[in-house]
Design an enzyme around this catalytic site. Structure first.
Site, PDB file in Angstrom:
ATOM      1  N   SER A 116       0.833  -1.214   0.000  1.00 23.56           N
ATOM      2  CA  SER A 116       0.000   0.000   0.000  1.00 23.56           C
ATOM      3  C   SER A 116       0.864   1.259   0.000  1.00 23.56           C
ATOM      4  O   SER A 116       0.600   2.214  -0.740  1.00 23.56           O
ATOM      5  CB  SER A 116      -0.895   0.011   1.238  1.00 23.56           C
TER       6      SER A 116
ATOM      7  N   ASP B 221      -6.838  -8.255   4.260  1.00 21.77           N
ATOM      8  CA  ASP B 221      -6.120  -9.148   3.342  1.00 21.77           C
ATOM      9  C   ASP B 221      -5.620 -10.419   4.039  1.00 21.77           C
ATOM     10  O   ASP B 221      -5.039 -11.291   3.396  1.00 21.77           O
ATOM     11  CB  ASP B 221      -4.937  -8.414   2.707  1.00 21.77           C
TER      12      ASP B 221
HETATM   13  C1  S3P Z   1      -5.595  -1.387  -0.078  1.00 25.96           C
HETATM   14  C2  S3P Z   1      -6.854  -1.439   0.467  1.00 25.96           C
HETATM   15  C3  S3P Z   1      -7.613  -2.685   0.629  1.00 25.96           C
HETATM   16  C4  S3P Z   1      -6.731  -3.917   0.509  1.00 25.96           C
HETATM   17  C5  S3P Z   1      -5.771  -3.818  -0.636  1.00 25.96           C
HETATM   18  C6  S3P Z   1      -4.878  -2.606  -0.489  1.00 25.96           C
HETATM   19  C7  S3P Z   1      -4.939  -0.089  -0.225  1.00 25.96           C
HETATM   20  O1  S3P Z   1      -8.607  -2.741  -0.355  1.00 25.96           O
HETATM   21  O2  S3P Z   1      -7.517  -5.077   0.367  1.00 25.96           O
HETATM   22  O3  S3P Z   1      -4.951  -4.971  -0.727  1.00 25.96           O
HETATM   23  O4  S3P Z   1      -3.707  -0.044  -0.465  1.00 25.96           O
HETATM   24  O5  S3P Z   1      -5.613   0.948  -0.093  1.00 25.96           O
HETATM   25  P1  S3P Z   1     -10.072  -2.030  -0.167  1.00 25.96           P
HETATM   26  O6  S3P Z   1      -9.868  -0.579  -0.068  1.00 25.96           O
HETATM   27  O7  S3P Z   1     -10.826  -2.401  -1.406  1.00 25.96           O
HETATM   28  O8  S3P Z   1     -10.634  -2.656   1.072  1.00 25.96           O
END
Ligand code: S3P
Length: 430
Positions: A20, A310
């Site tokens: 992220s 996740d």
């Molecule tokens: C993420 C947010 C999550 C996560 C993804 C990474 C991010 O998704 O599942 O692997 O970096 O903002 P969602 O915002 O759809 O929950």
């Protein structure tokens, strides 16, 4: 990839960079003026999609021989020549759509078969309300940017991607933007934006967490240090928890409270986890040690879901080894990840001899306090976290597990097989 039972796992490793934070460093670096340096960037396929996108938008993105990445941004996104291919990455897609909406450019986005099946309406709705035009309701989708107006928005789903898309669009709006979250999601965008010069504040209100962004500040390049990804660290740590005699330390793991729900849950399950937190470059970071533990089933509070969203695949695997039932509810959005993770995990666990109840919004895993049978070929549907999760199951099961499409681990953890092998795990290409 085939993973089979073997001796204890021992050693100290460093988790790959947080996915992220890596996306956001490249993206903000590309929007900012001047040079951004990024240390510890995750060089996984998802993040490389964002790197390629930022080049297409006019930034120079390069990797130095020392592994230090530089992004030379122009202070704006320019009209790209071709389609922006986000590959397998929902984060790249949703964040870039938000970023592109604030410039007078027209951008077509596409992705692989998995991403084409995932929802984009969750970002189209707020971006349209801000004044952007979006053509298409799934991939490929075209964003036509505009002079936007600010928005007060409460996302209907708990999603850091949606929050981030709105904030990135809000950077160039004519009026302030607020995103209100009843269930707070990962806050890397709001932590990083001020470091680039954005005018942002966070307020805890009675109904939730409000992020206020005042537009107009010029973003300037900065230096970013990317901590280790707790979502990746989860795999070697989980392997240690289920393999007798193991002790594994993962160093430099991001311990942001909005990302650490799994560690809390594991402790409730009786896991022997040692965590030493320190502050490093604006994020809590630390070393996490896991030792083989006798786990017991727990009920995971639904409100904890955003902080471990996740990690449900690997938690489900651990629940199969635990004594008793583990209940995971309030996670319907798992059906809209790289694959439908509820059905895919349930199917894989059953193939490995585990009793599972599948519900619309969750999973109930009945563990028996001993290793499951394993011995199956598990379909991952191209989902990196399923591939790694079921490989870990194979390490502790009675018989080896094979997973298909193992190359997909490169999405978030290119060194997975080598790292696990280095710890003593019997995992190799099938
Ligand atoms: C993420 C947010 C999550 C996560 C993804 C990474 C991010 O998704 O599942 O692997 O970096 O903002 P969602 O915002 O759809 O929950």
């Amino acid at each position: 990839m085939k993973a089979g039972p073997g001796g204890p796992l021992r050693g100290r490793v460093t988790a790959p960079g947080d996915k992220s934070i890596s996306h956001r460093a490249l993206l903000l670096g590309g929007m900012a003026e001047g040079r951004t340096t990024v240390e510890g960037l995750l060089e996984g396929a998802d993040v490389m999609a964002t790197a390629a996108a930022m080049r297409a938008f006019g930034a120079q993105v390069a990797r130095g021989a020392d592994g230090l990445w530089t992004v030379d941004g122009r202070g704006e996104l320019r009209q790209p020549d071709g389609v922006i291919d986000c590959g397998n990455s929902g984060t790249a897609l949703r964040l870039l759509m938000g970023a592109a909406a604030g410039y007078l450019i027209q951008t077509e986005f596409d992705g692989d078969a998995s991403l084409r099946g995932r929802p984009v309406d969750r970002v189209i709705a707020p971006l349209s309300a801000m004044g952007a035009t979006v053509r298409g309701d799934g991939l490929p989708v075209t964003v036509i940017g505009a002079f936007l107006r600010g928005l007060a928005y409460e996302p209907p789903v708990a999603s850091a991607q949606v929050k981030s898309a709105v904030l990135l669009a809000g950077l160039h709006a004519a009026s302030p933007t607020t995103v209100l979250e009843r269930r707070p999601t990962r806050d890397h965008t709001e932590r990083m934006l001020p470091a680039f010069g954005a005018d942002l504040s966070v307020e805890q209100t009675e109904i939730g967490r409000a992020v206020h962004l005042r537009p107009g500040a010029r973003l300037r390049g900065t230096s970013v240090r990317v901590p280790g990804d707790p979502s990746s660290a989860a795999f070697p740590l989980a392997a240690a928890l289920i393999t007798p005699g193991s002790e594994v330390t993962v160093a430099g793991v991001l311990l942001n409270p909005l990302r650490c729900g799994l560690f809390q849950t594991l402790r409730e399950m009786g896991a022997e986890l040692e965590i030493a937190v320190r502050e490093d470059a604006g994020e809590p970071v630390g070393d996490v040690t896991a030792r083989f533990s006798r786990l017991r089933g727990v009920v995971v509070p639904p409100e904890r879901a955003p902080s471990m969203i996740d990690e449900y695949p690997i938690l489900s695997v651990l629940a199969a080894f635990a004594e008793g039932t583990t209940v995971m509810r309030g996670v319907e959005d798992l059906r809209r990840k790289e694959t439908d993770r509820i059905t895919a995990v349930a199917t894989g666990l059953r193939a490995c001899g585990v009793e599972v109840d599948e519900e619309m919004d969750g999973l109930i895993v009945h563990g028996r306090g001993r290793p499951p049978r394993g011995g199956a070929a598990v379909e991952t549907h191209g989902d990196h976290r399923l591939a790694m999760g079921f490989a870990v199951l194979g390490l502790g099961a009675e018989a080896a597990v094979t997973v298909d499409r193992a190359e997909m681990v490169a999405t978030s953890f290119p060194g997975f097989v080598a790292m696990m092998g280095g710890l003593g795990a019997d995992v190799a290409p099938a």
